[in-house]
Design an enzyme around this catalytic site. Structure first.
Site, PDB file in Angstrom:
ATOM      1  N   CYS A   2     -48.688 -16.037  26.156  1.00  0.00           N
ATOM      2  CA  CYS A   2     -48.947 -17.468  26.209  1.00  0.00           C
ATOM      3  C   CYS A   2     -49.540 -17.922  24.884  1.00  0.00           C
ATOM      4  O   CYS A   2     -49.962 -17.117  24.077  1.00  0.00           O
ATOM      5  CB  CYS A   2     -49.919 -17.764  27.331  1.00  0.00           C
ATOM      6  SG  CYS A   2     -49.470 -16.947  28.852  1.00  0.00           S
ATOM      7  N   ARG A  27     -43.503 -17.852  20.508  1.00  0.00           N
ATOM      8  CA  ARG A  27     -44.090 -16.896  21.455  1.00  0.00           C
ATOM      9  C   ARG A  27     -43.314 -16.885  22.777  1.00  0.00           C
ATOM     10  O   ARG A  27     -43.516 -16.007  23.596  1.00  0.00           O
ATOM     11  CB  ARG A  27     -45.541 -17.281  21.757  1.00  0.00           C
ATOM     12  CG  ARG A  27     -46.472 -17.036  20.596  1.00  0.00           C
ATOM     13  CD  ARG A  27     -47.897 -17.369  20.984  1.00  0.00           C
ATOM     14  NE  ARG A  27     -48.792 -16.409  20.383  1.00  0.00           N
ATOM     15  CZ  ARG A  27     -49.410 -15.431  21.019  1.00  0.00           C
ATOM     16  NH1 ARG A  27     -49.262 -15.312  22.311  1.00  0.00           N
ATOM     17  NH2 ARG A  27     -50.169 -14.585  20.388  1.00  0.00           N
ATOM     18  N   TRP A  75     -46.114 -18.178  29.562  1.00  0.00           N
ATOM     19  CA  TRP A  75     -44.989 -17.260  29.769  1.00  0.00           C
ATOM     20  C   TRP A  75     -45.368 -16.546  31.061  1.00  0.00           C
ATOM     21  O   TRP A  75     -46.325 -15.771  31.092  1.00  0.00           O
ATOM     22  CB  TRP A  75     -44.897 -16.311  28.582  1.00  0.00           C
ATOM     23  CG  TRP A  75     -44.029 -15.112  28.782  1.00  0.00           C
ATOM     24  CD1 TRP A  75     -44.433 -13.880  29.222  1.00  0.00           C
ATOM     25  CD2 TRP A  75     -42.636 -14.995  28.527  1.00  0.00           C
ATOM     26  NE1 TRP A  75     -43.369 -13.022  29.262  1.00  0.00           N
ATOM     27  CE2 TRP A  75     -42.245 -13.665  28.840  1.00  0.00           C
ATOM     28  CE3 TRP A  75     -41.655 -15.883  28.063  1.00  0.00           C
ATOM     29  CZ2 TRP A  75     -40.936 -13.221  28.703  1.00  0.00           C
ATOM     30  CZ3 TRP A  75     -40.361 -15.420  27.921  1.00  0.00           C
ATOM     31  CH2 TRP A  75     -40.017 -14.105  28.247  1.00  0.00           C
ATOM     32  N   ASN A 101     -54.930 -16.706  28.209  1.00  0.00           N
ATOM     33  CA  ASN A 101     -53.834 -15.867  27.707  1.00  0.00           C
ATOM     34  C   ASN A 101     -54.218 -14.426  28.035  1.00  0.00           C
ATOM     35  O   ASN A 101     -55.326 -13.996  27.707  1.00  0.00           O
ATOM     36  CB  ASN A 101     -53.749 -16.099  26.184  1.00  0.00           C
ATOM     37  CG  ASN A 101     -52.659 -15.291  25.537  1.00  0.00           C
ATOM     38  OD1 ASN A 101     -51.952 -14.554  26.207  1.00  0.00           O
ATOM     39  ND2 ASN A 101     -52.528 -15.445  24.236  1.00  0.00           N
ATOM     40  N   GLY A 102     -53.343 -13.690  28.718  1.00  0.00           N
ATOM     41  CA  GLY A 102     -53.654 -12.301  29.072  1.00  0.00           C
ATOM     42  C   GLY A 102     -53.485 -12.086  30.566  1.00  0.00           C
ATOM     43  O   GLY A 102     -52.845 -12.886  31.245  1.00  0.00           O
ATOM     44  N   GLU A 483     -27.696   3.760  21.897  1.00  0.00           N
ATOM     45  CA  GLU A 483     -28.591   2.653  21.570  1.00  0.00           C
ATOM     46  C   GLU A 483     -28.850   2.598  20.061  1.00  0.00           C
ATOM     47  O   GLU A 483     -28.839   1.523  19.463  1.00  0.00           O
ATOM     48  CB  GLU A 483     -29.903   2.797  22.374  1.00  0.00           C
ATOM     49  CG  GLU A 483     -30.955   1.761  22.102  1.00  0.00           C
ATOM     50  CD  GLU A 483     -30.494   0.319  22.310  1.00  0.00           C
ATOM     51  OE1 GLU A 483     -29.422   0.087  22.899  1.00  0.00           O
ATOM     52  OE2 GLU A 483     -31.220  -0.585  21.843  1.00  0.00           O
ATOM     53  N   LYS A 487     -27.828  -0.556  17.739  1.00  0.00           N
ATOM     54  CA  LYS A 487     -28.816  -1.244  16.904  1.00  0.00           C
ATOM     55  C   LYS A 487     -28.316  -1.343  15.474  1.00  0.00           C
ATOM     56  O   LYS A 487     -28.378  -2.382  14.841  1.00  0.00           O
ATOM     57  CB  LYS A 487     -30.116  -0.440  16.945  1.00  0.00           C
ATOM     58  CG  LYS A 487     -31.397  -1.121  17.180  1.00  0.00           C
ATOM     59  CD  LYS A 487     -31.680  -1.781  18.478  1.00  0.00           C
ATOM     60  CE  LYS A 487     -30.614  -2.551  19.144  1.00  0.00           C
ATOM     61  NZ  LYS A 487     -30.839  -2.896  20.500  1.00  0.00           N
ATOM     62  N   GLU A 490     -25.102  -3.729  15.113  1.00  0.00           N
ATOM     63  CA  GLU A 490     -25.247  -5.169  15.358  1.00  0.00           C
ATOM     64  C   GLU A 490     -26.031  -5.882  14.266  1.00  0.00           C
ATOM     65  O   GLU A 490     -25.817  -7.060  14.024  1.00  0.00           O
ATOM     66  CB  GLU A 490     -25.853  -5.461  16.743  1.00  0.00           C
ATOM     67  CG  GLU A 490     -27.299  -5.127  16.905  1.00  0.00           C
ATOM     68  CD  GLU A 490     -27.844  -5.507  18.279  1.00  0.00           C
ATOM     69  OE1 GLU A 490     -27.462  -6.543  18.818  1.00  0.00           O
ATOM     70  OE2 GLU A 490     -28.681  -4.752  18.801  1.00  0.00           O
ATOM     71  N   HIS A 506     -13.310  17.496  21.323  1.00  0.00           N
ATOM     72  CA  HIS A 506     -12.123  17.051  22.062  1.00  0.00           C
ATOM     73  C   HIS A 506     -11.398  15.913  21.351  1.00  0.00           C
ATOM     74  O   HIS A 506     -10.616  15.196  21.975  1.00  0.00           O
ATOM     75  CB  HIS A 506     -12.517  16.657  23.484  1.00  0.00           C
ATOM     76  CG  HIS A 506     -13.090  17.812  24.256  1.00  0.00           C
ATOM     77  ND1 HIS A 506     -12.313  18.874  24.675  1.00  0.00           N
ATOM     78  CD2 HIS A 506     -14.364  18.107  24.616  1.00  0.00           C
ATOM     79  CE1 HIS A 506     -13.089  19.753  25.291  1.00  0.00           C
ATOM     80  NE2 HIS A 506     -14.341  19.303  25.260  1.00  0.00           N
ATOM     81  N   LYS A 605     -28.922 -14.344  21.697  1.00  0.00           N
ATOM     82  CA  LYS A 605     -29.964 -13.584  22.410  1.00  0.00           C
ATOM     83  C   LYS A 605     -29.615 -13.444  23.894  1.00  0.00           C
ATOM     84  O   LYS A 605     -29.742 -12.375  24.467  1.00  0.00           O
ATOM     85  CB  LYS A 605     -31.324 -14.254  22.219  1.00  0.00           C
ATOM     86  CG  LYS A 605     -32.484 -13.487  22.826  1.00  0.00           C
ATOM     87  CD  LYS A 605     -32.688 -12.160  22.120  1.00  0.00           C
ATOM     88  CE  LYS A 605     -33.716 -11.285  22.806  1.00  0.00           C
ATOM     89  NZ  LYS A 605     -33.553  -9.858  22.435  1.00  0.00           N
TER      90      LYS A 605
HETATM   91  O1  M6R Z   1     -30.693 -10.123  28.392  1.00  0.00           O
HETATM   92  P1  M6R Z   1     -29.934  -8.872  28.746  1.00  0.00           P
HETATM   93  O2  M6R Z   1     -30.787  -7.650  28.730  1.00  0.00           O
HETATM   94  O3  M6R Z   1     -29.156  -9.003  30.003  1.00  0.00           O
HETATM   95  O4  M6R Z   1     -28.880  -8.720  27.563  1.00  0.00           O
HETATM   96  C1  M6R Z   1     -27.933  -7.701  27.596  1.00  0.00           C
HETATM   97  C2  M6R Z   1     -27.327  -7.490  26.238  1.00  0.00           C
HETATM   98  O5  M6R Z   1     -26.676  -8.653  25.800  1.00  0.00           O
HETATM   99  C3  M6R Z   1     -28.388  -7.087  25.211  1.00  0.00           C
HETATM  100  O6  M6R Z   1     -29.073  -5.948  25.631  1.00  0.00           O
HETATM  101  C4  M6R Z   1     -27.753  -6.809  23.845  1.00  0.00           C
HETATM  102  O7  M6R Z   1     -26.927  -5.701  23.906  1.00  0.00           O
HETATM  103  C5  M6R Z   1     -28.868  -6.607  22.826  1.00  0.00           C
HETATM  104  N1  M6R Z   1     -29.166  -7.841  22.182  1.00  0.00           N
HETATM  105  C6  M6R Z   1     -28.576  -5.596  21.808  1.00  0.00           C
HETATM  106  O8  M6R Z   1     -29.648  -5.407  20.964  1.00  0.00           O
END
Ligand code: M6R
Length: 610
Positions: A2, A27, A75, A101-102, A483, A487, A490, A506, A605
Site C-alpha cells: 500500500c 506500487r 493493495w 501499510n503492512g 523458466e 526470462k 522475453e 533424441h 503484463k
Molecule cells: O498473470 P499470469 O501469471 O496469469 O500470467 C501468465 C503469463 O502471461 C506470465 O507468467 C508470463 O509468462 C510472464 N510475464 C513471463 O515472465
C-alpha cells in the site's frame, strides 16, 4: 504494497495528498481513500479502483481548504477491494482515523478482545481497522501517547499514520518493517511510504527506522525511539529524479523485484503457517475427506506460472501421491480433458486476469471439478471464480518479466503439496518437518545468493553477444531451465531453448557445435552425476558450458567452463534458489544489449486476450 501520504501545512491538503498518492501508483493498488481535518471533525472519503474515482467523490467533500490529512492506496491483503475495506479506517465515533501499510498478524486476537471487552463493531474485513479502534481506546487527548500505547499491542509489519479530530494540527506515525519517511517542506511537513510521493514538495527527508514514532506538525517533525526518547536524525537530501525514485534506487522494476524475493518468500511462508510453524493454508477449506475424494489433480496456467505448475506436479506426486497433470491453459480447454467431480483443478496466475487461464478454470468448473487457485492479485477474476484461493504475497509485480511472483508461486505449491501429504498421511512427519524447515531457511539463503550479483554480471558480459543459448536440466531443473530460458528470451530477444538433459540425445544434440552456449542446471544431488554425463555430451561436441550446482558440488568445475553456485539446500526445494541467478543473468544480458527491460516488445503484463 500500500502507499501512504500525510500532509500538514497551510491549506490544500486534499490536492497535495491526492497528487502524492498518484505518484505512488507504481506500487499497485485497487482502492484509495483520504481523511481530512475539517471543521473539528475528520472527513473520510474512499473509492474502489483508480484514484480518479476518489477525486470524483472528493469533489463533494467540503474540506477544500483543509490544512491536514492522510491518504492511502490499498493493495488488498485482508478482504477484497471494496469501499468498506479501503483506508482510512476510523474508530467507532470517527474521531480517530488511520492508514496502515503492512499486515497486523494478531488482528484476529485484537478484534476478539475489542469486540468482547469493549463492544467494538468492526465495519471492514481488514486487519487494519483494529489499529483505529485500539488507538481510539487509548486516546485521552494525546495522540502521540495513544499511538505509542497501541503500537505496543501490535504484532506484524506496519507503518501507520493516525489523526485525531481533537488535535487537527498533528499527524502521528509509527513504523515496524514497512517503509515510512517524513519530509520537510516550507511551512508544511509530510509523511509517506516512499520518496516519489513527496518529490514535488520536499527533498529534505528523514528516513524513519523500525520501532520509531514520528510526530508531525506544520512546523516540526519529531522522531522518538521505542522508549519515547527524542532521536536526532540527519536529513537525507534527495537528488534523484522521479523515475529513479519510483524504483527505490534500482535501475529497473525487474531488478527491484528480483531483490524483493527474500521478503516475498518469507511473507508467503508466514501466511501459510501458524504460530507453531505448522501449515495453515489461509483461504483453503480442503478437508481430509475432500482430499481422499480426489483422484487426479490438474494444474493449469500460462508462461512462468505454468513452470511453477511443473514444480507443483513434482511436489504433489511426491508428497501426496496423487496423479497430477500440468497443462498450458490455452491448450487445456480445447482438448476434452478428463475431468469430473473427483478432480482438483489448480490454476496459478499472478494477475488473476489471464484470459486463457480464466477460460480453462470455467471449463473445469463446468465439468464439476473443484477449483483452487494460487493468485497474487486479491479480488481478481480468477480469485473470485475459484472455490478456494491461496494468495502469493509477492506484492505488486510491475515488470512484465515475472520474477517474485514465480518464487512465491513455488512456495504456495510446496505448501499445498505438503499440506495434502500430511493430511492424507502419505508424507511421514519427519519428511514434512524437514521440507518445511528447508523452506523456512530459504529467505536468508536467497539474500546470500543475491550478493553474487557481480559474478552473474561478469558472466553476462561474456555471453551477451550470443544469439542462441541452450538450457538443460533434469528433474525439477527442467522447470527451472524452462523458466530461465523464458526470462532470457522475453527481455533480451536471444533465441533460447530449454530441454530435459536426457532428451538431448533424441534430436536436439544435433544443434550443438563448436562454441554453442549451454547453461547446465545440476542443482539436485540425486541427479548430479547424471547431469555431469550430459555436460560431457555437449562438451564433447564443442559446447561452452555454464554450470549451476549446489555449493560444495565442485566436481562440476572439471567439466563446466564456469560455475554458478547456489546455497546448500534439500533437493526438493532447489527450484527457488536455482532460478534467481538465471533471472539476474537474463536481466544483465538484456541490459548489456540495451533492451527495454521492464516493457519488452510485443508483451503485456496481463494477457487478457485469447
Ligand atoms: O498473470 P499470469 O501469471 O496469469 O500470467 C501468465 C503469463 O502471461 C506470465 O507468467 C508470463 O509468462 C510472464 N510475464 C513471463 O515472465
Amino acid at each position: 504494497m500500500c502507499g501512504i501520504v500525510g500532509y500538514i501545512g497551510g491549506g490544500g491538503a486534499k490536492h497535495i495528498i491526492i497528487d502524492g498518492l498518484k505518484r505512488l501508483e507504481y506500487r499497485g493498488y485497487d482502492s484509495a481513500g483520504i481523511a481530512l481535518a475539517a471543521d473539528g471533525r475528520l472527513a473520510v472519503e474512499k473509492a474502489v479502483g483508480r484514484i480518479a474515482n476518489l477525486e470524483a467523490r472528493l469533489a463533494e467533500v467540503s474540506a477544500e481548504d483543509s490544512h491536514a490529512g492522510i491518504g492511502h492506496t490499498r493493495w488488498a491483503t485482508h478482504g477484497a477491494p471494496s469501499r468498506a475495506n479501503a483506508h482510512p479506517h476510523t474508530n467507532a465515533d470517527g474521531t480517530i482515523a488511520i492508514v496502515h501499510n503492512g499486515i497486523i498478524e494478531n488482528y484476529a486476537e485484537l478484534k476478539e478482545r475489542l469486540t468482547a471487552e469493549h463492544g467494538v463493531r468492526f465495519r471492514s474485513e481488514t486487519d487494519s481497522e483494529a489499529v483505529a479502534h485500539l488507538i481510539g481506546l487509548f486516546y485521552e487527548g494525546d495522540l502521540l501517547a495513544a499511538v505509542n500505547r497501541a503500537a505496543r499491542e501490535l504484532r506484524g509489519t506496519y507503518s501507520v499514520c493516525a489523526m485525531a479530530a481533537a488535535e487537527p494540527d498533528k499527524i502521528v506515525a509509527v513504523r515496524k518493517d514497512a517503509p515510512l519517511i517524513a519530509g520537510l517542506g516550507e511551512n508544511c511537513n509530510f509523511l509517506a511510504s516512499d520518496i516519489p510521493a513527496l518529490l514535488k514538495y520536499a527533498r529534505m527527508i528523514y528516513l524513519i527506522e523500525n520501532n520509531e514514532t514520528v510526530l508531525v506538525t506544520r512546523n516540526e517533525i519529531s522522531i522518538f525511539n521505542e522508549k519515547m526518547e527524542k532521536v536526532k536524525r540527519d536529513v537525507f537530501h534527495v537528488t534523484w529524479d522521479a523515475d529513479a525514485a519510483e524504483k527505490g534506487g534500482y535501475d529497473h522494476f525487474m531488478r527491484k523485484e528480483i531483490f524483493e524475493q527474500p521478503a516475498g518468500v518469507a511473507e508467503t511462508l508466514n501466511r501459510g503457517s501458524d504460530e507453531n510453524g505448522a501449515i495453515k493454508l489461509d483461504g483453503i477449506s480442503l478437508t481430509k475427506r475432500d482430499l481422499e475424494h480426489i483422484e487426479r489433480v490438474y494444474i493449469v496456467a500460462c508462461g512462468t506460472a505454468s513452470h511453477a505448475g511443473l514444480v507443483g506436479k513434482f511436489a504433489i506426486e511426491r508428497f501426496a501421491r496423487i496423479p497430477t497433470e500440468v497443462d498450458i491453459a490455452s491448450e487445456f480447454r480445447y482438448r476434452e480433458p478428463y475431468i469430473n467431480a473427483k478432480t482438483l483443478f489448480i490454476c496459478i496466475s499472478q494477475s488473476g486476469e489471464t484470459l486463457d487461464t480464466l477460460a480453462a478454470l470455467r471449463e473445469a468448473k463446468s465439468r464439476g471439478a473443484r477449483v483452487l487457485s494460487v493468485v497474487n492479485v486479491v479480488g481478481s477474476s480468477v480469485a473470485r471464480e475459484s472455490d478456494d484461493v491461496f494468495y502469493t504475497r509477492a506484492g505488486p509485480e510491475i515488470a512484465v518479466a515475472s520474477t517474485k511472483a514465480f518464487t512465491t508461486q513455488l512456495v504456495c505449491m510446496y505448501l499445498i503439496a505438503l499440506y495434502m501429504g500430511r493430511t492424507l498421511g502419505t508424507l511421514p512427519d519427519a519428511e514434512y518437518e524437514r521440507v518445511l524447515l528447508e523452506l523456512g531457511q530459504l529467505p536468508d539463503k536467497l539474500t546470500l545468493l543475491l550478493e553474487d550479483e557481480p559474478k552473474i554480471r561478469d558472466i553476462a558480459k561474456r555471453i551477451y553477444k550470443n544469439e542462441r543459448i541452450f538450457f538443460i536440466g533434469r528433474g525439477n531443473d527442467v522447470s527451472v531451465a524452462l523458466e530461465g530460458s523464458l526470462k532470457l528470451k522475453e527481455i533480451s530477444y536471444i533465441h533460447s531453448f530449454a530441454i530435459a538433459a536426457g532428451e538431448l540425445k533424441h534430436g536436439t544434440i544435433a544443434l550443438i557445435e563448436q562454441g554453442s552456449l549451454v547453461i547446465a542446471l545440476a542443482s539436485q544431488d540425486r541427479l548430479f552425476e547424471k547431469m555431469l554425463s550430459n555436460i560431457e555430451e555437449v562438451k564433447a561436441r564443442g559446447a561452452r558450458v555454464i554450470g549451476l550446482a549446489k555449493a560444495g558440488n565442485r566436481e562440476i568445475e572439471k567439466l563446466a567452463d564456469e560455475v554458478i553456485y547456489i546455497p546448500v539446500c534439500a533437493d526438493e526445494v532447489t527450484p527457488i534458489p536455482a532460478v534467481v541467478p538465471l533471472q539476474l543473468l537474463a536481466y544483465h544480458v538484456a541490459k548489456l544489449r540495451g533492451c527495454d527491460i521492464d516493457k519488452p516488445k510485443n508483451l503485456a503484463k496481463a494477457v487478457t486476450v485469447e
